[in-house]
Design a protein around this motif. Structure first.
Motif, PDB file in Angstrom:
ATOM      1  N   THR A  45       3.570  -6.332  12.967  1.00 27.38           N
ATOM      2  CA  THR A  45       3.036  -5.207  13.725  1.00 27.38           C
ATOM      3  C   THR A  45       2.916  -5.515  15.214  1.00 27.38           C
ATOM      4  O   THR A  45       2.975  -4.611  16.030  1.00 27.38           O
ATOM      5  N   ILE A  74       3.377   1.892  13.721  1.00 24.80           N
ATOM      6  CA  ILE A  74       2.268   1.535  12.845  1.00 24.80           C
ATOM      7  C   ILE A  74       0.972   1.685  13.628  1.00 24.80           C
ATOM      8  O   ILE A  74       0.678   0.879  14.514  1.00 24.80           O
ATOM      9  N   SER A  76      -2.985   1.521  14.614  1.00 27.53           N
ATOM     10  CA  SER A  76      -4.007   0.512  14.334  1.00 27.53           C
ATOM     11  C   SER A  76      -4.994   0.979  13.273  1.00 27.53           C
ATOM     12  O   SER A  76      -5.586   0.163  12.567  1.00 27.53           O
ATOM     13  N   GLU A  78      -4.207   2.909  10.640  1.00 27.03           N
ATOM     14  CA  GLU A  78      -3.354   3.470   9.588  1.00 27.03           C
ATOM     15  C   GLU A  78      -4.115   3.606   8.270  1.00 27.03           C
ATOM     16  O   GLU A  78      -4.746   2.658   7.798  1.00 27.03           O
ATOM     17  N   THR A  79      -4.055   4.795   7.689  1.00 24.48           N
ATOM     18  CA  THR A  79      -4.750   5.031   6.425  1.00 24.48           C
ATOM     19  C   THR A  79      -3.914   4.508   5.264  1.00 24.48           C
ATOM     20  O   THR A  79      -2.740   4.152   5.421  1.00 24.48           O
ATOM     21  N   LEU A  80      -4.517   4.484   4.084  1.00 27.60           N
ATOM     22  CA  LEU A  80      -3.826   3.965   2.914  1.00 27.60           C
ATOM     23  C   LEU A  80      -2.604   4.808   2.562  1.00 27.60           C
ATOM     24  O   LEU A  80      -1.528   4.266   2.274  1.00 27.60           O
ATOM     25  N   GLU A  82      -0.880   6.722   4.557  1.00 32.42           N
ATOM     26  CA  GLU A  82       0.132   6.560   5.596  1.00 32.42           C
ATOM     27  C   GLU A  82       0.878   5.244   5.428  1.00 32.42           C
ATOM     28  O   GLU A  82       2.096   5.185   5.609  1.00 32.42           O
ATOM     29  N   ARG A  83       0.132   4.197   5.083  1.00 32.04           N
ATOM     30  CA  ARG A  83       0.776   2.894   4.877  1.00 32.04           C
ATOM     31  C   ARG A  83       1.717   2.946   3.687  1.00 32.04           C
ATOM     32  O   ARG A  83       2.836   2.414   3.735  1.00 32.04           O
ATOM     33  N   LYS A  84       1.312   3.595   2.605  1.00 30.52           N
ATOM     34  CA  LYS A  84       2.175   3.696   1.425  1.00 30.52           C
ATOM     35  C   LYS A  84       3.449   4.473   1.743  1.00 30.52           C
ATOM     36  O   LYS A  84       4.549   4.093   1.302  1.00 30.52           O
ATOM     37  N   ARG A  86       4.861   4.834   4.738  1.00 32.22           N
ATOM     38  CA  ARG A  86       5.701   4.011   5.621  1.00 32.22           C
ATOM     39  C   ARG A  86       6.422   2.931   4.824  1.00 32.22           C
ATOM     40  O   ARG A  86       7.622   2.663   5.039  1.00 32.22           O
ATOM     41  N   GLU A  87       5.732   2.302   3.885  1.00 31.34           N
ATOM     42  CA  GLU A  87       6.362   1.271   3.070  1.00 31.34           C
ATOM     43  C   GLU A  87       7.454   1.848   2.180  1.00 31.34           C
ATOM     44  O   GLU A  87       8.463   1.180   1.912  1.00 31.34           O
ATOM     45  N   ALA A 166       0.609  12.169   4.128  1.00 25.69           N
ATOM     46  CA  ALA A 166       0.465  11.316   5.312  1.00 25.69           C
ATOM     47  C   ALA A 166       0.470  12.154   6.583  1.00 25.69           C
ATOM     48  O   ALA A 166      -0.278  11.883   7.525  1.00 25.69           O
TER      49      ALA A 166
END
Length: 199
Positions: A45, A74, A76, A78-80, A82-84, A86-87, A166
């Protein structure tokens, strides 16, 4: 959404260069060691911290798979969800790279073997001979390509709902994130200028 092309932005190229070599490896290494392309690489990051909300870093296509490496913004905070999401997108790019790397290496290896065998048996390999190889390759790889196409359709449909969630979750944070990213971007630019002046 803003897409930043690697070659059109010097600053982006400095950011993406180590990520590209780390994720895809060099050309010779990719040709020799296919398994390295399948290794999962975590996103650093700190190296993409200069991206603004909605921006995407897009690098040059891989010499074998022809898939462009992509790095997403990404935040700073980032919610759960949103992270899922993005992954999921990062995993999709990696899977596409793996498939087309394997496919194109199979094609080139088969073409080389076919040309060598044709030259030995007939004395030369013409375009008509290669057309026979192309046709046979399409027949042999039909099931594999069909399975890949089905996977892509299922994957894209499965990403619709996480992407919508997201997007909704990030609406209220969009303005604050952009202001924070602009502040970090300006601060980094200042230190870069100081470093250049010192050198």
């Amino acid at each position: 959404m803003t897409i930043l092309c690697w070659k059109s932005c010097t600053r982006c190229s400095r950011l993406l260069q180590p990520l590209l070599s780390q994720h895809f490896g060099s050309t010779s290494k990719s040709r020799q060691i296919h398994s390295t392309a399948k290794s999962k690489v975590a996103v650093d990051t700190s190296r993409v911290g200069s991206l603004l909300p909605g921006q995407i870093l897009v690098g040059p296509p891989h010499p074998i798979s022809n898939i462009r490496p992509i790095r997403f913004y990404i935040p700073s905070d980032e919610t759960l969800i949103e992270r899922k999401y993005r992954e999921l997108r990062e995993h999709a790019v990696a899977r596409d790279h793996e498939f087309w790397l394997d496919n194109n290496m199979r094609f080139e290896q088969g073409k080389t073997d076919f040309e060598r065998h044709t030259v030995v048996t007939k004395g030369a390999c013409t375009l008509d001979d290669l057309s026979d190889y192309f046709k046979q390759y399409q027949v042999d790889s039909f099931d594999r390509h069909l399975e890949y196409n089905r996977y892509v359709w299922k994957r894209n449909l499965a990403m619709v709902w996480p992407g919508l969630c997201a997007w909704v979750r990030g609406i209220g944070r969009r303005k604050r994130r952009r202001m924070d990213a602009l502040a970090r971007h300006s601060e980094q630019s200042y230190f870069d200028q100081q470093a250049d002046a010192g050198s």
